[in-house]
Design a protein around this motif. Structure first.
Motif, PDB file in Angstrom:
ATOM      1  N   HIS A 167       0.830  -1.206   0.000  1.00 25.00           N
ATOM      2  CA  HIS A 167       0.000   0.000   0.000  1.00 25.00           C
ATOM      3  C   HIS A 167       0.868   1.261   0.000  1.00 25.00           C
ATOM      4  N   LYS A 169      -0.674   4.417   0.738  1.00 25.19           N
ATOM      5  CA  LYS A 169      -1.284   5.399   1.646  1.00 25.19           C
ATOM      6  C   LYS A 169      -1.715   4.705   2.934  1.00 25.19           C
ATOM      7  N   SER A 170      -2.354   5.459   3.789  1.00 19.00           N
ATOM      8  CA  SER A 170      -2.706   4.997   5.139  1.00 19.00           C
ATOM      9  C   SER A 170      -3.452   3.665   5.153  1.00 19.00           C
ATOM     10  N   THR A 172      -6.222   1.613   6.720  1.00 20.83           N
ATOM     11  CA  THR A 172      -7.436   1.974   7.464  1.00 20.83           C
ATOM     12  C   THR A 172      -7.977   0.813   8.297  1.00 20.83           C
ATOM     13  N   SER A 188      -6.891   0.157   2.503  1.00 22.48           N
ATOM     14  CA  SER A 188      -6.041   1.343   2.544  1.00 22.48           C
ATOM     15  C   SER A 188      -6.729   2.543   1.905  1.00 22.48           C
ATOM     16  N   ALA A 189      -6.175   3.725   2.200  1.00 18.47           N
ATOM     17  CA  ALA A 189      -6.662   4.965   1.599  1.00 18.47           C
ATOM     18  C   ALA A 189      -6.221   5.111   0.145  1.00 18.47           C
ATOM     19  N   ASP A 190      -5.422   4.171  -0.372  1.00 18.93           N
ATOM     20  CA  ASP A 190      -5.046   4.209  -1.788  1.00 18.93           C
ATOM     21  C   ASP A 190      -6.084   3.502  -2.668  1.00 18.93           C
ATOM     22  N   ASN A 191      -7.285   3.257  -2.107  1.00 16.30           N
ATOM     23  CA  ASN A 191      -8.443   2.662  -2.804  1.00 16.30           C
ATOM     24  C   ASN A 191      -8.302   1.153  -3.014  1.00 16.30           C
ATOM     25  N   LYS A 213     -12.393   5.780  -4.162  1.00 22.92           N
ATOM     26  CA  LYS A 213     -11.886   6.584  -3.053  1.00 22.92           C
ATOM     27  C   LYS A 213     -11.441   5.659  -1.925  1.00 22.92           C
ATOM     28  N   SER A 214     -10.930   6.254  -0.864  1.00 22.78           N
ATOM     29  CA  SER A 214     -10.359   5.498   0.255  1.00 22.78           C
ATOM     30  C   SER A 214     -11.318   4.437   0.787  1.00 22.78           C
ATOM     31  N   ASN A 216     -12.567   2.485   3.819  1.00 24.64           N
ATOM     32  CA  ASN A 216     -12.480   2.794   5.249  1.00 24.64           C
ATOM     33  C   ASN A 216     -12.835   1.631   6.175  1.00 24.64           C
ATOM     34  N   SER A 231     -16.392   2.216   1.346  1.00 23.88           N
ATOM     35  CA  SER A 231     -15.476   3.241   0.854  1.00 23.88           C
ATOM     36  C   SER A 231     -16.141   4.614   0.859  1.00 23.88           C
TER      37      SER A 231
END
Length: 457
Positions: A167, A169-170, A172, A188-191, A213-214, A216, A231
């Motif tokens: 990943h 990004k963050s 989740t 992840s927030a990278d979709n 989108k992310s 969650n 998401s």
């Protein structure tokens, strides 16, 4: 009245004018009856191309300007039959809003429906020598991943075992495969959603793409054959764990914050939404079965209790509500002045308690039975949440509570004494996801704001 202030208005000085209501009504009615007394004929510019945003042919719709005013003597024939003519008096008549253009070419937003769900197997070997996929629970290990879990005693991890890198990004949410824990699912927030091998090579097995989108939240069904993803693109999607196929999509037009399968009814799940509602869906038909609408803010957590006959929800409205499954009226409502919004939850293995990550830098405990009272003696402190929503996890034997921290720590407390046992500096970034392995004695997985997933022992 004081003469010094008489006639003054916020924008200056105004002389008083006396006009009886009857006179005003008569004048207004005469204009309505005979509107041709002083018309101004004006026509709008063309509405433009719905697929264009900039340039001379840009889409203007009902907001198109009026062209330069024509002389009053001009006849209607001067304007073509097809041209739109607007008769205006003191105020322009409101033009009826046209239907939205079917094309979205002129906007920068992607059409959520247009994103196709894809999944790719990226592991080294899809089938073993017997033709089995990664869904098969491995039996060639020094630990039994099947059968009874009684007698497992947990310990605090001390060293880093492995880094999972994919990943960007963050992280989740992280979820171990139910019961056996031989697979790991990460959102992840990278979709993207990723499936990992926990044993053997600890490699990336499969990736799931389809959210714009992310992502969650994610949740396995009780057997692990399927999982849900939620998401910020306002969609909840049901995936097949083995093939990667997207089986169904659900949306109410609002953002889902949390999704949970009912452990006793694996064909139904609950979703906590940004518009204060909890929605109950049937995965077979895709229908909305029930709607729970009593919260006053976005729903953050859903926790099943009492053998899955009831569930507890918390929200940004700083309250806790308990519900009978299938009945849209709360059986318990708790909102005290000292309460903060609770953003993550975990059930104690005994089934008697539920722990909640509170936004005032503590983990609070509520009874998961009839009265749903807060256990004032149990409060776990010493970590910092500060604007994030770190996960909270309880060890399979119920002895330890683990939580992330905005300083990058993973913190461990003793369940009985509420004293902090240990802190591990797991990352430089805030640590958001923490989960205990369901079978191993001291294995914990963590995920941070930079997208790093770490496995501890």
């Amino acid at each position: 009245m004081n003469t010094s202030t008489k006639g003054r208005v916020p924008t200056g000085y105004a002389e008083e004018t006396f006009l009886s209501e009857a006179t005003f009504r008569a004048a207004h009615r005469s204009i309505e009856i005979n509107p041709s007394s002083n018309p101004k004929k004006r026509k709008r510019e063309g509405k433009g191309d719905p697929g264009s945003v900039f340039g001379a042919s840009a889409y203007k719709g009902p907001w198109a300007k009026f062209e330069q005013e024509k002389p009053d003597a001009a006849s209607d024939e001067e304007y073509g039959e097809d041209e739109e003519v607007e008769v205006v008096y003191e105020e322009d008549e409101i033009e009826e809003q046209p239907e939205a253009p079917a094309s979205k070419l002129g906007t920068a937003y992607g059409d959520a429906l247009g994103e196709k769900e894809t999944s790719e197997f990226v592991g080294s070997q899809q089938y073993d020598y017997q033709g089995r996929t990664y869904m098969h629970v491995p039996t060639d290990l020094d630990i039994n991943l099947r059968g009874d879990r009684e007698g497992i005693k947990n310990f605090i991890p001390k060293k880093l075992l492995h880094n999972f890198k994919y990943h960007t990004k963050s992280i989740t949410q992280l979820r171990f495969f139910p019961d056996s824990g031989h697979l790991l699912l990460s959102a992840s927030a990278d979709n993207k959603i990723a499936l990992w091998d926990v044993y053997h090579d600890r490699e990336l097995l499969r990736t799931f793409s389809g959210h714009t989108k992310s992502v969650n939240d994610i949740d396995f069904n009780p057997s692990g054959t399927q999982f849900l993803s939620a998401s910020y693109d306002r969609y909840m999607k049901l995936w097949d764990t083995e093939t990667g196929k997207c089986l169904n999509k659900f949306t109410s037009g609002k953002t889902p914050h949390v999704v949970r399968f009912n452990p006793s009814m694996p064909n139904e799940f609950l979703a906590g939404m940004s518009d204060k509602k909890i929605l109950q869906y049937d995965v077979r038909s895709g229908d909305l079965v029930q709607e729970y609408d009593h919260h006053l803010g976005p729903v953050n957590t859903i926790t099943f209790c009492d053998e899955d006959r009831r569930f507890i929800t918390t929200s940004d409205d700083k309250s806790l509500r308990a519900w009978e499954y299938g009945i849209p009226v709360p059986i318990k409502f708790i909102a005290e002045p000292y309460m903060y919004s609770m953003v993550r939850s975990a059930t104690h293995p005994s089934g008697k308690y539920a722990a909640f990550q509170s936004s005032d830098n503590q983990i609070v405990v509520y009874a998961a039975s009839d009265r749903f009272r807060q256990n004032r003696k149990k409060s776990f402190r010493g970590h910092n949440v500060s604007g994030y929503a770190p996960d909270v996890a309880i060890s399979p034997d119920g002895q330890f509570v683990a939580s992330g921290d905005s300083g990058g720590y993973v913190c461990f407390w003793d369940w009985k004494t509420c004293k902090m046992w240990h802190k591990i500096q797991a990352s430089d970034a805030p640590l958001l996801a923490v989960q205990w392995h369901p079978r191993e004695t001291s294995k914990v997985i963590t995920g941070d704001l930079n997208g790093a997933i770490k496995y501890w022992d």
